[in-house]
Design an enzyme around this catalytic site. Structure first.
Site, short mmCIF file in Angstrom:
data_model
loop_
_atom_site.label_atom_id
_atom_site.label_comp_id
_atom_site.label_asym_id
_atom_site.label_seq_id
_atom_site.Cartn_x
_atom_site.Cartn_y
_atom_site.Cartn_z
N GLU A 275 8.79 1.62 11.26
CA GLU A 275 9.88 2.60 11.05
C GLU A 275 9.23 3.97 11.04
OE1 GLU A 275 12.95 1.84 11.16
OE2 GLU A 275 12.74 -0.32 11.01
N CYS B 237 12.93 11.16 7.37
CA CYS B 237 12.79 10.74 8.77
C CYS B 237 14.03 11.12 9.56
CB CYS B 237 12.53 9.24 8.83
SG CYS B 237 13.77 8.27 7.95
N GLU C 207 7.56 16.46 15.10
CA GLU C 207 8.22 16.32 13.80
C GLU C 207 7.38 17.09 12.78
OE1 GLU C 207 7.74 12.61 11.79
OE2 GLU C 207 9.78 12.65 11.03
N LYS D 122 0.89 -1.18 0.00
CA LYS D 122 0.00 0.00 0.00
C LYS D 122 0.91 1.21 0.00
CE LYS D 122 -2.09 3.09 1.72
NZ LYS D 122 -1.82 4.47 1.20
P1 NAD Z 1 1.57 8.60 7.40
O1 NAD Z 1 1.63 7.85 8.66
O2 NAD Z 1 0.54 9.65 7.23
O3 NAD Z 1 1.35 7.62 6.16
C1 NAD Z 1 2.21 6.55 5.87
C2 NAD Z 1 1.44 5.49 5.11
O4 NAD Z 1 0.44 4.96 5.97
C3 NAD Z 1 0.71 6.00 3.87
O5 NAD Z 1 0.76 5.01 2.87
C4 NAD Z 1 -0.71 6.19 4.37
O6 NAD Z 1 -1.67 6.11 3.35
C5 NAD Z 1 -0.83 5.02 5.33
N1 NAD Z 1 -1.85 5.16 6.37
C6 NAD Z 1 -2.32 6.29 6.93
N2 NAD Z 1 -3.27 6.00 7.86
C7 NAD Z 1 -3.37 4.64 7.90
C8 NAD Z 1 -4.13 3.72 8.66
N3 NAD Z 1 -5.02 4.11 9.55
N4 NAD Z 1 -3.94 2.40 8.43
C9 NAD Z 1 -3.03 1.97 7.55
N5 NAD Z 1 -2.30 2.80 6.78
C10 NAD Z 1 -2.45 4.11 6.96
O7 NAD Z 1 3.02 9.20 7.18
P2 NAD Z 1 3.56 10.10 5.97
O8 NAD Z 1 3.11 11.51 6.16
O9 NAD Z 1 3.33 9.44 4.66
O10 NAD Z 1 5.12 9.99 6.22
C11 NAD Z 1 5.82 10.81 7.08
C12 NAD Z 1 6.29 10.03 8.29
O11 NAD Z 1 7.03 8.88 7.89
C13 NAD Z 1 7.25 10.84 9.13
O12 NAD Z 1 6.94 10.64 10.49
C14 NAD Z 1 8.59 10.23 8.80
O13 NAD Z 1 9.58 10.45 9.76
C15 NAD Z 1 8.23 8.80 8.63
N6 NAD Z 1 9.27 8.06 7.90
C16 NAD Z 1 10.04 7.17 8.60
C17 NAD Z 1 11.07 6.47 7.96
C18 NAD Z 1 11.93 5.49 8.72
O14 NAD Z 1 12.59 4.68 8.10
N7 NAD Z 1 11.95 5.53 10.04
C19 NAD Z 1 11.29 6.68 6.60
C20 NAD Z 1 10.48 7.59 5.92
C21 NAD Z 1 9.47 8.28 6.58
#
Ligand code: NAD
Length: 475
Positions: free
Chosen positions: A251, A285, A372, A176
């Site tokens: 992550e 991140c 963040e 997804k």
């Molecule tokens: P997000 O949590 O909004 O979304 C991430 C993914 O989860 C998307 O595909 C989204 O559609 C899905 N999602 C959202 N709600 C959901 C639910 N209820 N159930 C299942 N899936 C759901 O995050 P974002 O804005 O896309 O990304 C930013 C975040 O990602 C930041 O916190 C960043 O630090 C983190 N990040 C972490 C790493 C790492 O390796 N630690 C790498 C990249 C990004």
């Protein structure tokens, strides 16, 4: 390969629209024009993808690790052949410069090649036993169906870090992708089909988190959820999938700090601070959203940092919502008494551009010090000495990466040992990883698993202990 007007799902090797017939608009961050429409999937689409993955899994797991590695390699090589095209897709759906997109595509390829090599390693352990005539060894076993859910920020590495090790280990997968970056994952799926990944082994369901991601997390036939995204979503996923005791790898975010000591090479520290805070518009991140500087060199550091910010070429953030969220947080920081030294507002041009922003004099407990922002915003903090710096860095709910600039081995080692982070960097930036290095964080940054490296094999497989008794009569 041109991005289709309507991006479909990939289920059991076939391109299919969402069962509802609905789709989402995907706009280009750089100019807000329409890039494509995307399948707006729901529970029914998720059910079909999980069923296809379940059906395909036993035969896929029966292939040898060498065969699965060969197919992973073929997919990585196809991505390498089409690196320009893939990178153009990434650049248009994220708004990042093509050079950055190219380096990310190359990183995704390298991950595939690294994982493919495991086909001829994938080492287990052998050990002794207390009883005679007995040998004990471990076998890596797949878990079954893996749900792979990810963020938008580096779309190809994000899918590569999960999909390559997941399928290599003999699982089948339902991906997804972020609703903000559907096109690069669509391309990944097309290349997988061309590379000979069997039908049903890699499925892709597009759509919004609550509509397409949540049913995937809740699906009883999903054995593992591997998620990269925000801590808030990760917490819900852990609770939901944890209830049925599914394996969950998270992550999550970071509030990463870069420390500049009074014995640092200040030009290098400023250069790395700029790259760490502002590359990819701060949507990393590992982004350095906190710059912790020793009192004695604070003024010089600040002056050079602000000069460097003036030379940056801004990049858009991913969406209108992100832009508004970041602007709101900076406004509230200023209202709470912090000083906005530069930036702080949307740029006067088309596209979702937020000016690179530096804030100072924010309280340690202020929202901007704790939350963040995932945007081009960083905050300066003044500290007395190393112990003060370590205390401030650790005063965060997150613990992903941290960097220190110093000429002292003692300070570097003390920092490395005491800082609460999964990755520590001495004299460079707060950055991520390479394919052979495990990556992940502590506290709210993750649940202790490591992605990439051979550590990724531990996420996507189970170690089974086998007792071999060679002489049943004597034993
Ligand atoms: P997000 O949590 O909004 O979304 C991430 C993914 O989860 C998307 O595909 C989204 O559609 C899905 N999602 C959202 N709600 C959901 C639910 N209820 N159930 C299942 N899936 C759901 O995050 P974002 O804005 O896309 O990304 C930013 C975040 O990602 C930041 O916190 C960043 O630090 C983190 N990040 C972490 C790493 C790492 O390796 N630690 C790498 C990249 C990004």
């Amino acid at each position: 390969m041109v991005v289709p007007d309507e991006i479909p799902n990939l289920v059991d090797g076939k391109a299919v629209p969402a069962a509802s017939g609905h789709s989402l608009e995907k706009l280009r961050p750089a100019d807000e024009t329409l890039l494509c429409r995307v399948a707006r999937s729901g529970t029914e689409d998720v059910g079909a993808a999980v069923a296809a993955a379940r059906a395909a899994q036993p035969a896929w797991a029966d292939r040898t690790a060498v065969e699965r590695g060969d197919i992973v390699r073929e997919l990585a090589l196809r991505l390498r052949e089409g690196r320009e095209e893939a990178s153009e897709i990434v650049a248009s759906e994220t708004g990042k410069p093509i050079e950055l997109a190219l380096s990310e595509t190359d990183a995704a390829v390298e991950m595939g090649l690294f994982v493919a090599g495991e086909g001829r390693r994938s080492y287990g352990r052998t050990t002794t036993a207390s009883m005679p005539h007995r040998t004990v060894l471990t076998l890596r076993q797949p878990l079954g169906v893996a749900a792979l859910i990810m963020s938008f920020n580096t779309p190809l590495p994000n899918v590569a870090w999960k999909a390559f090790p997941a399928i290599f280990c003999g699982n089948t997968a339902v991906v997804k992708p972020s609703e903000h970056t559907p096109a690069s994952t669509w391309l990944f799926g097309e290349l997988a089909r061309e590379a000979g990944v069997p039908d049903g082994v890699l499925n892709i369901v597009h759509g919004l988190g609550p509509e397409a991601g949540a049913p995937l997390v809740e699906h009883p036939d999903v054995d593992l959820v591997s998620f990269t995204g925000s801590a808030a979503t990760g917490r819900w996923i852990n609770e939901t999938a944890g209830r049925r005791l599914a394996k969950v790898c998270l992550e999550l975010g970071g509030k990463n700090a870069l420390v500049a000591c009074d014995d640092a090479d200040l030009d290098a520290a400023v250069r790395w601070a700029l790259a760490s805070a502002f590359s990819n518009a701060g949507q990393r991140c590992a982004s350095a959203s906190r710059l912790v500087v020793f009192d004695d060199v604070y003024d010089v550091f600040r002056e050079r940092l602000l000069a460097g910010v003036g030379d940056l070429d801004p990049q858009p953030v991913i969406s209108r919502e992100s832009l508004d969220r970041i602007a709101g947080a900076v406004r509230r920081a200023s209202e709470a008494g912090a000083t906005v030294l530069c930036g702080g507002e949307r740029l006067d041009r088309r596209g979702w551009y937020f000016a690179p922003t530096v804030v100072e004099s924010a309280a340690a407990e202020a929202e901007i010090s704790r939350t963040e922002l995932f945007g081009p915003v960083t905050t300066l903090y003044r500290v007395r000495d190393l112990e003060h710096a370590i205390a401030l860095v650790n005063d965060s709910s997150y613990g992903l990466t941290a960097a220190i600039h110093t000429a002292s081995v003692h300070r570097a080692m003390r920092f490395a040992e005491r800082v609460q982070a999964g990755v520590v960097v001495v004299n460079a930036g707060t950055h991520g990883s390479e394919p052979h290095m495990g990556f992940g964080g502590v506290k709210d940054s993750g649940t202790g698993w490591r992605e990439a490296g051979v550590e990724a094999l531990d996420v996507y497989s189970d170690l089974k202990v086998v007792n071999l008794v060679s002489d049943p009569v004597q034993a």
